[in-house]
Design a protein around this motif. Structure first.
Motif, short mmCIF file in Angstrom:
data_model
loop_
_atom_site.label_atom_id
_atom_site.label_comp_id
_atom_site.label_asym_id
_atom_site.label_seq_id
_atom_site.Cartn_x
_atom_site.Cartn_y
_atom_site.Cartn_z
N ASP A 1 1.20 -1.36 -8.05
CA ASP A 1 0.96 -0.30 -7.07
C ASP A 1 -0.56 -0.22 -6.88
OD1 ASP A 1 1.28 2.28 -5.67
OD2 ASP A 1 0.45 3.12 -7.53
N ASP B 1 -2.67 3.06 -5.46
CA ASP B 1 -3.33 4.33 -5.79
C ASP B 1 -2.92 4.85 -7.17
OD1 ASP B 1 -4.98 5.01 -3.39
OD2 ASP B 1 -3.05 4.60 -2.43
N GLU B 2 -3.91 5.14 -7.96
CA GLU B 2 -3.75 5.59 -9.36
C GLU B 2 -3.13 4.49 -10.23
OE1 GLU B 2 -5.87 8.01 -8.29
OE2 GLU B 2 -4.13 8.44 -7.04
N THR B 3 -3.17 3.26 -9.73
CA THR B 3 -2.76 2.12 -10.56
C THR B 3 -3.90 1.10 -10.51
OG1 THR B 3 -0.42 2.55 -10.20
CG2 THR B 3 -1.00 0.33 -10.94
N ASP C 1 2.06 4.22 -11.16
CA ASP C 1 1.85 5.56 -11.73
C ASP C 1 2.97 6.52 -11.35
OD1 ASP C 1 0.54 5.38 -9.02
OD2 ASP C 1 0.56 7.56 -9.34
N ASP D 1 7.70 3.90 -8.03
CA ASP D 1 7.23 2.50 -8.02
C ASP D 1 8.17 1.62 -8.85
OD1 ASP D 1 4.86 3.34 -6.72
OD2 ASP D 1 3.83 3.67 -8.64
N TYR E 1 0.09 14.27 -9.04
CA TYR E 1 1.00 14.44 -7.90
C TYR E 1 2.29 13.67 -8.12
CZ TYR E 1 -1.29 10.02 -6.45
OH TYR E 1 -1.80 8.74 -6.42
MG LIG Z 1 0.37 5.11 -7.06
#
Ligand SMILES: [Mg+2]
Ligand SMILES: *[C@@H]1O[C@H](CO)[C@@H](O)[C@H](O)[C@H]1NC(C)=O
Ligand SMILES: *[C@@H]1O[C@H](CO)[C@@H](O)[C@H](O)[C@H]1NC(C)=O
Length: 261
Positions: free
Chosen positions: A115, A117-119, A236, A240, A258
């Motif tokens: 993934d 975002d945030e990964t 994250d 996913d 989130y």
């Molecule tokens: Mg993400």
């Protein structure tokens, strides 16, 4: 509770005494914005923030819209402190151990899904500026941040990415970002240290009405029908990692900021 806090304190000392790379310099504005508010023991009615976070990470607490107000300080300190990084490292270390155990086929069809975002990339600078509770997500402001293309790598993910490539496993990014963000996302990934990949799958800008879990499952199905073997999958969000063609093993990075279904 006291012994739990002591344990956390000891864990924090242990982690702090290890040296982390300096490439991940995320401003710690949260400490200035909201000094020392919200410890792990703060109460959402009947639940501590640590329990809330555990519930979130284990996919027991689902469908939440915002971090409970009582836990905003706690989540901010977790994300910007060493525990988030230590937790991420525990996960990527485990992912690499697993990857090493695989016997690559040598046909170039072994892939690992990341993934974004945030990964692969971290939006922590955005959240540090806008806060962690009370719906910090403002689509206009968040898109503006994305278009700046300066999200840093989550260093633990970048490290895993490099090690997987050294094993001959190819990388596929599947993201909820949309096609119109392809150029900025490509440039941001490269700037953050992700230099090459097999595919970068973004959502059609017109795509709507389906969950991320459905969208990502459909994209993974296309890869599998093209003959690729998804040996691993990291993200994250549970969306996913759940659904179909999830990959032989999945790895869930922390994200108490989130929830995406
Ligand atoms: Mg993400
Ligand atoms: C998002 O941020 C913009 C710019 O500050 C502001 O004008 C707008 O009202 C915000 N939207 C929401 C839904 O808060
Ligand atoms: C990965 O999963 C596929 C599909 O379930 C299975 O056929 C294959 O044996 C698994 N590979 C490994 C290395 O476990």
């Amino acid at each position: 509770m006291a012994s739990l806090l002591l344990l956390l304190f000891l864990a924090a000392i242990t982690v702090t005494s290890q040296s982390y790379g300096s490439e991940f310099s995320i401003p710690r504005q949260i400490h200035l914005l909201r000094p020392q508010s919200g410890a792990a023991g703060s109460h959402v009615p009947g639940v501590t923030c640590l329990s809330w976070r555990l519930g979130v990470e284990t996919n027991n607490i689902i469908g939440w819209k915002t971090v409970p107000a009582e836990c905003e300080g706690y989540v901010g300190h977790y994300m910007l402190g060493q525990q988030y990084r230590a937790d991420s490292k525990a996960i990527t270390d485990e992912a690499f151990l697993y990857a090493q155990s695989l016997k690559p086929d040598g046909d170039g069809k072994d892939i690992w899904v990341f993934d974004i975002d945030e990964t692969a990339l971290s939006n922590l600078p955005y959240y540090a500026e806008h806060g962690f509770g009370a719906d910090p997500y403002n689509a206009t402001l968040f898109n503006k941040w994305v278009l700046e293309g300066k999200a840093p790598a989550l260093p633990e993910s970048l490290n895993l990415y490099r090690k997987l490539q050294s094993l001959g496993i190819k990388i596929v990014f599947i993201t909820g970002r949309t096609e119109d963000q392809r150029t900025v996302t490509t440039n941001n990934l490269k700037k953050a240290g992700y230099r090459s990949w097999l595919k970068l799958v973004l959502k059609a800008s017109s795509y709507s009405g389906k969950t991320a879990a459905f969208y990502k499952s459909s994209e993974r199905a296309k890869l599998v029908s093209s003959g690729y073997r998804i040996v691993g999958n990291i993200g994250d969000q549970w969306s996913d990692l759940l659904g179909t063609n999830t990959g032989n093993r999945t790895f869930k990075l922390p994200d108490p900021m989130y929830y995406i279904s």
